[in-house]
Write an enzyme that holds these catalytic residues in place. Structure first.
Site, PDB file in Angstrom:
ATOM      1  CG  HIS A  13      11.656  11.440   0.428  1.00  0.00           C
ATOM      2  ND1 HIS A  13      10.792  11.853   1.419  1.00  0.00           N
ATOM      3  CD2 HIS A  13      12.363  10.398   0.948  1.00  0.00           C
ATOM      4  CE1 HIS A  13      10.978  11.104   2.496  1.00  0.00           C
ATOM      5  NE2 HIS A  13      11.918  10.206   2.235  1.00  0.00           N
ATOM      6  CB  CYS A  69       4.400   7.791   0.957  1.00  0.00           C
ATOM      7  SG  CYS A  69       3.369   6.692   1.937  1.00  0.00           S
ATOM      8  N   GLY A  70       6.363   5.666   0.557  1.00  0.00           N
ATOM      9  CA  GLY A  70       7.082   4.396   0.548  1.00  0.00           C
ATOM     10  C   GLY A  70       6.155   3.194   0.652  1.00  0.00           C
ATOM     11  CB  THR A  71       4.087   1.883   3.252  1.00  0.00           C
ATOM     12  OG1 THR A  71       3.647   3.097   3.904  1.00  0.00           O
ATOM     13  CG2 THR A  71       5.400   1.426   3.848  1.00  0.00           C
ATOM     14  N   GLY A  72       2.544   3.783   1.013  1.00  0.00           N
ATOM     15  CA  GLY A  72       1.178   4.239   0.703  1.00  0.00           C
ATOM     16  C   GLY A  72       0.380   4.515   1.964  1.00  0.00           C
ATOM     17  CB  ILE A  73       0.679   3.211   5.405  1.00  0.00           C
ATOM     18  CG1 ILE A  73       0.516   1.764   4.915  1.00  0.00           C
ATOM     19  CG2 ILE A  73      -0.041   3.399   6.742  1.00  0.00           C
ATOM     20  CD1 ILE A  73       1.240   0.725   5.769  1.00  0.00           C
ATOM     21  N   GLY A  74       1.278   6.202   5.114  1.00  0.00           N
ATOM     22  CA  GLY A  74       1.329   7.531   5.742  1.00  0.00           C
ATOM     23  C   GLY A  74       0.556   8.563   4.943  1.00  0.00           C
ATOM     24  CG  HIS A 102     -17.000  -3.947  -2.931  1.00  0.00           C
ATOM     25  ND1 HIS A 102     -16.868  -5.096  -2.181  1.00  0.00           N
ATOM     26  CD2 HIS A 102     -17.493  -4.334  -4.133  1.00  0.00           C
ATOM     27  CE1 HIS A 102     -17.258  -6.141  -2.909  1.00  0.00           C
ATOM     28  NE2 HIS A 102     -17.632  -5.702  -4.100  1.00  0.00           N
ATOM     29  NE  ARG A 136     -23.389  -6.568  -1.143  1.00  0.00           N
ATOM     30  CZ  ARG A 136     -23.074  -6.899  -2.411  1.00  0.00           C
ATOM     31  NH1 ARG A 136     -23.875  -6.550  -3.406  1.00  0.00           N
ATOM     32  NH2 ARG A 136     -21.953  -7.558  -2.676  1.00  0.00           N
ATOM     33  CG  HIS A 137     -21.091  -2.214  -2.506  1.00  0.00           C
ATOM     34  ND1 HIS A 137     -20.485  -3.018  -1.567  1.00  0.00           N
ATOM     35  CD2 HIS A 137     -21.358  -3.000  -3.577  1.00  0.00           C
ATOM     36  CE1 HIS A 137     -20.366  -4.250  -2.052  1.00  0.00           C
ATOM     37  NE2 HIS A 137     -20.901  -4.257  -3.268  1.00  0.00           N
TER      38      HIS A 137
HETATM   39  C1  RB5 Z   1       9.683   7.765   4.185  1.00  0.00           C
HETATM   40  O1  RB5 Z   1      10.892   7.179   4.560  1.00  0.00           O
HETATM   41  C2  RB5 Z   1       8.527   6.833   4.539  1.00  0.00           C
HETATM   42  O2  RB5 Z   1       8.349   6.767   5.915  1.00  0.00           O
HETATM   43  C3  RB5 Z   1       7.256   7.273   3.859  1.00  0.00           C
HETATM   44  O3  RB5 Z   1       7.459   7.328   2.474  1.00  0.00           O
HETATM   45  C4  RB5 Z   1       6.047   6.405   4.053  1.00  0.00           C
HETATM   46  O4  RB5 Z   1       6.302   5.060   3.748  1.00  0.00           O
HETATM   47  C5  RB5 Z   1       5.274   6.585   5.276  1.00  0.00           C
HETATM   48  O5  RB5 Z   1       4.199   5.976   5.473  1.00  0.00           O
END
Ligand code: RB5
Length: 146
Positions: A13, A69-74, A102, A136-137
């Site tokens: 979302h 996502c919000g951070t791209g991390i999850g 790379h 090398r990559h």
């Molecule tokens: C949702 O609130 C948030 O946790 C999700 O979008 C994301 O940033 C997780 O890594």
């Protein structure tokens, strides 16, 4: 990267609005887009959409992906659990370009709460237009799949 690959897009979302914007850019640039959702701003769980994207790449239904996502991390953690997926969380054009040169990244992960729309669009363009440098990559990237 190959000419006009099929690009799968997925978000939760928090990433929905940016995912929609980038899907429109991709279509305008002539790509076929495989939209794996989500389809609105109702709260959902990012692993569900990261997994859908990972499965699509793994099955060869798309050769490139965009995960938001919000951070791209999850969502990048979820998509990276799939075989053959190399998702890179990028925050600017340089990281997007280097993730291709790379790391031969095949999924661009973006944080909608961290970067602006123009930076996201420019990063996606750089990601699609940059080739893997090999050399090398290639040895290092091969080790990632072991
Ligand atoms: C949702 O609130 C948030 O946790 C999700 O979008 C994301 O940033 C997780 O890594």
């Amino acid at each position: 990267m190959m000419d006009r690959p099929i690009v799968a897009v997925a978000s939760d979302h928090a990433g929905y609005a940016l995912k929609e914007l980038l899907a429109a850019c991709l279509r305008a640039w002539g790509h076929e887009v495989l939209d794996l959702g989500t389809d609105g701003e109702t709260s959902v769980d990012y692993p569900d959409f990261g997994n859908a994207l990972g499965e699509a790449i793994e099955a060869g239904r798309a050769s490139v992906g965009v995960a938001v996502c919000g951070t791209g991390i999850g969502i990048s953690i979820a998509v990276n659990r799939h075989k053959g997926v190399r998702a890179a969380v990028c925050h600017d054009v340089t990281s997007a370009r280097l993730s291709r040169e790379h790391n031969d990244a095949n999924v661009l992960a973006l944080g909608s709460r961290l970067i602006g729309r123009q930076v996201a669009e420019d990063s996606l363009k750089a990601f699609l237009e940059t080739a893997f440098a090999g050399g090398r990559h290639a040895r290092r990237v091969a080790k990632l799949g072991q």
